[in-house]
Enzyme design. Structure first.
Site, PDB file in Angstrom:
ATOM      1  N   ASP A  36     129.531   7.293  39.762  1.00 25.59           N
ATOM      2  CA  ASP A  36     128.157   7.152  39.174  1.00 25.59           C
ATOM      3  C   ASP A  36     127.072   6.498  40.026  1.00 25.59           C
ATOM      4  O   ASP A  36     125.969   6.004  39.764  1.00 25.59           O
ATOM      5  CB  ASP A  36     127.878   6.613  37.643  1.00 25.59           C
ATOM      6  N   ASP A 274      82.803  22.700  53.861  1.00 30.06           N
ATOM      7  CA  ASP A 274      84.235  22.995  54.322  1.00 30.06           C
ATOM      8  C   ASP A 274      85.068  23.414  53.102  1.00 30.06           C
ATOM      9  O   ASP A 274      86.400  23.767  53.258  1.00 30.06           O
ATOM     10  CB  ASP A 274      85.020  21.577  54.791  1.00 30.06           C
ATOM     11  N   GLY A 409      97.067  27.330  54.603  1.00 26.84           N
ATOM     12  CA  GLY A 409      97.327  28.499  54.002  1.00 26.84           C
ATOM     13  C   GLY A 409      96.665  29.560  54.639  1.00 26.84           C
ATOM     14  O   GLY A 409      97.105  30.654  55.048  1.00 26.84           O
ATOM     15  N   LEU A 410      95.189  29.468  54.819  1.00 26.42           N
ATOM     16  CA  LEU A 410      94.327  30.469  55.017  1.00 26.42           C
ATOM     17  C   LEU A 410      94.429  30.518  56.558  1.00 26.42           C
ATOM     18  O   LEU A 410      94.455  31.676  57.082  1.00 26.42           O
ATOM     19  CB  LEU A 410      92.997  30.094  54.977  1.00 26.42           C
TER      20      LEU A 410
END
Length: 509
Positions: A36, A274, A409-410
């Site tokens: 543990d 932006d 991502g773009l």
């Protein structure tokens, strides 16, 4: 108790360890079997602490069960006191040791130790980590806090920050500065950095700031009831919540305060060119209740996103999250099953996920950008830089946290779109070396003799799969599911390029 590869919360004794590790001069004697001690890794590897947790384990083995494990526990207690010389100790059992019913609390009380011994009763098979932290801190405050005169100047305590807390170290610093600007000094921060002697001084403050309800609310309620200390209900995460928090503090101290927003950039940036092209992006939010509620408000009211789903894993926050979800017109997901979370995300097809380390992995698999906003997290979410969540500087950090995954991502989507271009194809090398780009070598793709099925009945042909990848990442999952549903309705077992276009036309009507 549920065993799983991933888990949002550990057992309650891990929550107790978060409190013990956050404090100084406190030691935790844990009755636990060998093995543990894995919890040590959470602090030394993930949070990158420079010392191991102040925890002593009895580490009994199978052969000890036929002997006297109670004596083993008492020996561990005495050894911890002699070796570490703490101001106080907390004692309890892990989930496995709970089964042998040795009663660590009763055993420690019979030893006549010269320091306070605080027993923990943590039901390992019905409650989890956040409850363990909240209950442990409550027991420490209840046992150690002493009645005393208020400080001459207006002061407060900051309650709730612990080890393994999401950005708690930086949140304490930002919150302390914000309160100082409001003319309020901090009496004690607890449990993070506090000693048992500091806990005794908690009642000297005029009020409490509850920074983390998951780990400090029980103690805040007890101090309010027994020492007449009100506590703040607003957690200042985001611009609106920070302004509400300042107004709440002003009411508590009964004094008008000036708000210095000179460092605040988020409102302007969120309206700038932006980010306005990201307005209306559909987001799904999941994590602990406090951060989910805070980020839902930020996403909708401060960033202009659309919240399409939300939920939390800690059931103690289920009621307020369900009520909040109703206000947002969505259904709350209350679960600690990450597979259920993944299924919900797939069904909703959001353009962005705000979640935990679990959702980061889910987002990678589904191709959806994800920003981590809540524990549990990994090592990269304990940065060396100053990166708070609370206050006005926290709002600036949050803007970056939300905007960057979408922007990147773009960028990745554009690179995919132009993959056949002379400069960006896979053989071209770095795009900024365009002058040295190699000509693309056209290789006829081999036709798969046995295409892999998307599910039990439908397979995607290579031309359709290639065209699907040209669809923007934030709607690609939805396009895939719509096409598969269309094919199923038409009784098709293969999806060709024509099928993809037909499905697109069908759902556009």
């Amino acid at each position: 108790m549920k065993l799983t590869v991933w888990t949002y919360e550990g057992p309650p004794h891990v929550g107790a360890m978060r409190v013990a590790t956050a404090m100084k001069g406190l030691h935790y004697v844990l009755h636990a079997p060998q093995g543990d001690t894995y919890a040590d890794l959470l602090f030394t590897m993930i949070e990158r602490r420079n010392h191991r947790p102040p925890v002593s384990y009895t580490t009994f083995q199978a052969r000890d069960l036929g002997a006297d494990t109670a004596t083993l526990f008492k020996a561990s207690c005495q050894d911890a006191v002699d070796r570490f010389n703490p101001q106080a100790i907390i004692v309890g059992a892990s989930c496995t040791a709970e089964l042998i019913q040795d009663d660590p609390a009763g055993l420690a009380e019979t030893m006549g130790l010269s320091i306070p011994v605080i027993p923990l009763e943590l039901p390992s098979y019905s409650r989890k980590e956040n409850f363990g932290a909240d209950e442990t801190f409550y027991e420490i405050v209840k046992h150690l806090a002493k009645p005393q005169e208020r400080t001459p100047r207006v002061t407060c305590n900051i309650l709730g920050p612990t080890a393994l807390g999401f950005r708690h170290r930086d949140d304490v610093e930002e919150l302390t500065g914000l309160l100082s600007d409001l003319g309020v000094n901090v009496n004690v921060v607890a449990p993070l950095g506090a000693t048992p002697a500091d806990i005794a001084r908690l009642p000297a403050a005029h009020f409490n700031v509850l920074m983390s309800p998951e780990t400090g609310e029980a103690a805040a309620r007890w101090l309010e009831k027994n020492h007449a200390q009100p506590y703040t209900k607003v957690v200042p995460i985001g611009v609106g919540a920070t302004r509400d928090f300042i107004a709440e503090v002003s009411r508590i101290i009964d004094k008008p305060v000036l708000i210095d927003e000179s460092r605040l950039r988020m409102p302007w940036w969120s309206r700038s060119v932006d980010s306005t092209y990201l307005t209306g992006k559909r987001v799904f939010i999941f994590g602990d209740g406090t951060h989910v509620a805070a980020y839902a408000r930020i996403a909708r009211d401060e960033m202009g996103f659309e919240v399409v789903g939300m939920g939390c894993y800690n059931r103690e926050m289920a009621r307020p999250i369900r009520a909040l979800a109703k206000e947002y017109g969505v259904e709350a997901l209350i679960t600690d099953d990450y597979l259920e979370v993944e299924q919900t995300i797939e069904a909703l097809s959001p353009e962005m996920i705000l979640g935990t380390q679990m959702e980061r992995h889910i987002g990678k698999r589904l191709g959806i950008p994800c920003a981590v906003i809540s524990a549990p997290v990994h090592v990269q979410d304990y940065p060396a830089r100053y990166s708070p969540q609370v206050g006005f500087e926290g709002a600036n950090v949050i803007f970056d946290t939300l905007i960057h995954p979408l922007v990147m991502g773009l960028e990745e989507h554009l690179l995919t779109m132009f993959r056949d271009d002379f400069e960006f194809h896979d053989d071209a090398g770095a795009s900024h070396h365009g002058g040295k780009a190699k000509a693309r070598v056209e290789v006829e793709e081999a036709v798969d003799e046995a295409p892999q099925p998307a599910d039990d009945n439908i397979i995607w042909l290579s031309d359709a799969e290639k065209e699907l990848k040209k669809i923007p990442f934030f709607v690609r999952g939805k396009a895939r599911r719509n096409t598969e549903n269309y094919a199923a309705e038409k009784g098709l077992h293969q999806i060709s390029l024509d099928t993809l276009y037909e499905a697109k036309a069908h759902y556009a009507r």
